[in-house]
Design an enzyme around this catalytic site. Sequence first.
Site, PDB file in Angstrom:
ATOM      1  N   THR A  70     -15.775  61.319  16.734  1.00  0.00           N
ATOM      2  CA  THR A  70     -15.004  60.305  16.009  1.00  0.00           C
ATOM      3  C   THR A  70     -13.639  60.859  15.654  1.00  0.00           C
ATOM      4  O   THR A  70     -13.461  62.077  15.513  1.00  0.00           O
ATOM      5  CB  THR A  70     -15.732  59.865  14.726  1.00  0.00           C
ATOM      6  N   THR A 129     -12.669  44.348  23.822  1.00  0.00           N
ATOM      7  CA  THR A 129     -12.155  44.463  22.456  1.00  0.00           C
ATOM      8  C   THR A 129     -10.753  45.061  22.497  1.00  0.00           C
ATOM      9  O   THR A 129     -10.418  45.826  23.409  1.00  0.00           O
ATOM     10  CB  THR A 129     -13.122  45.304  21.579  1.00  0.00           C
ATOM     11  N   SER A 131     -35.065  60.996  21.978  1.00  0.00           N
ATOM     12  CA  SER A 131     -34.101  60.790  20.896  1.00  0.00           C
ATOM     13  C   SER A 131     -34.580  61.496  19.629  1.00  0.00           C
ATOM     14  O   SER A 131     -35.740  61.316  19.208  1.00  0.00           O
ATOM     15  CB  SER A 131     -33.979  59.270  20.668  1.00  0.00           C
ATOM     16  N   LYS A 160     -13.293  61.074  10.846  1.00  0.00           N
ATOM     17  CA  LYS A 160     -13.783  61.965   9.789  1.00  0.00           C
ATOM     18  C   LYS A 160     -12.835  63.161   9.673  1.00  0.00           C
ATOM     19  O   LYS A 160     -11.774  63.020   9.084  1.00  0.00           O
ATOM     20  CB  LYS A 160     -15.252  62.279  10.051  1.00  0.00           C
ATOM     21  N   SER A 214     -25.595  64.559   9.131  1.00  0.00           N
ATOM     22  CA  SER A 214     -24.690  64.466   7.988  1.00  0.00           C
ATOM     23  C   SER A 214     -25.369  64.226   6.650  1.00  0.00           C
ATOM     24  O   SER A 214     -24.745  64.401   5.613  1.00  0.00           O
ATOM     25  CB  SER A 214     -23.673  63.361   8.221  1.00  0.00           C
ATOM     26  N   THR A 227     -30.458  54.750   4.671  1.00  0.00           N
ATOM     27  CA  THR A 227     -29.719  55.880   5.252  1.00  0.00           C
ATOM     28  C   THR A 227     -30.582  57.149   5.237  1.00  0.00           C
ATOM     29  O   THR A 227     -30.533  57.950   6.163  1.00  0.00           O
ATOM     30  CB  THR A 227     -28.398  56.101   4.488  1.00  0.00           C
ATOM     31  N   HIS A 273     -19.861  64.677  13.044  1.00  0.00           N
ATOM     32  CA  HIS A 273     -19.672  65.433  11.802  1.00  0.00           C
ATOM     33  C   HIS A 273     -19.325  66.898  12.061  1.00  0.00           C
ATOM     34  O   HIS A 273     -19.508  67.743  11.189  1.00  0.00           O
ATOM     35  CB  HIS A 273     -20.908  65.307  10.908  1.00  0.00           C
TER      36      HIS A 273
END
Length: 406
Positions: free
Chosen positions: A246, A278, A137, A249, A190, A364, A218
């Site tokens: 996503t 969900t 990762s 954005k 990002s 962040t 992004h």
Amino acid sequence: MHKFLAKCDEALADITAQGRYRRFVALEKLADRFPYYRVTMEGRTQNILVWSSNDYLAMGTDPEVIAASVDAAQRMGAGAGGTRNIAGSSPVHVALEEELADLHGKDAALLFTSGYVSNQASLGAILNALPDWQVFSDAKNHNSMIVGIKDGRHAAVHIFKHNDLADLERLLAVAPADAPKLIVFESVYSMDGDIAPIGAICDLADKYNALTYLDEVHAVGMYGGHGGGVSERDGVAHRVTIIEGTLAKAFGCHGGYITGDFKVLDYIRSVAPGFIFTTALPPPTVAAALTSIRILKADHARRALLFNRAQTLKAKFEAAGLPVMPSESHIVPLMIGNAAKATEVSMRLIREFGMYATPINYPTVAAGTERLRFTPGPKHTEAMMDELVAALQHILLGHSVKAGVK
Ligand code: PLP
């Protein structure tokens, strides 16, 4: 006082003392005047110019996208009314998944309620499928991937230095040769605005028989000939096992997705709790996203304008002596280096100049690298940029304010 409430008090006091207490500015997006928003602060209502929206291409306020959302709401109602399995799977959900699979040149796509959930749910499902995964990762991966990887109960996790191929190979080389391996990384990071060497990571994946999971959150909509992301731009999308993105954005809507091999997605669809349990995305959101993707597949001029704007702002910051950080992408970060100062600069921009840029603080980004993050888009003009530069020169460099700047 209950022990937990005392803990809340203590933690909040700590966060405040470090200058990291987060105050959300309630900004009302003005759909017909984007990137202007209306804000009420300290008893005063004003329209402010926002520089930090992730609606990178202004698609969230595009008239065709809004019309698609309104039309779907009138035909199908405001909400899906169920999970995908319980009456929540509409024809627009199916059409959007087909469109996304096509965008990335993959067999299939699977929608989730956000990009965050898509990463967490998919990585958790993949890593719980086998007992001996070795995961590699990138050190700067987004929290949603970190949490998804942690959900893999038995996976051995190796963190490689950010975008560092030699470090990745060092770790791959010592992992058990016959263990299943997965490399997890992003295309555009990002907060720094740098870009992963996707092709070279795929070369390593081939060499060490690893699968790849790429977050293009992004990048989708903006990079590549049709908005398929950096993997499309670099001609390597077919080499990546799973591409995640996503709708929230550059596509200007909401929701997340993964694309990949039909069998892999069918498995994730069948076992991932974050997908199964969900309510499906609301049809108006899905219809809006579908329209947005179709527009962006063909609208090369809008994409070109985005990169032109980012280049122009970077050049203006540099020429003005402002501490712009190097960035190869559409993201323009300005180093401040201190949490309290980043927040103060952001507040002064609003109060004194009617502009807003988000302060980015720990966790962040690393402490000491706090920054303001600018994402100029097709609707930010050069005149707006000149006003911004003058305002920042005043706040950060002590220049006097030029006539004409608010
Ligand atoms: N992945 C990355 C790299 C992100 O930066 C974000 C959010 O900013 C997400 C995933 C989550 O996406 P979403 O906002 O759609 O939940």
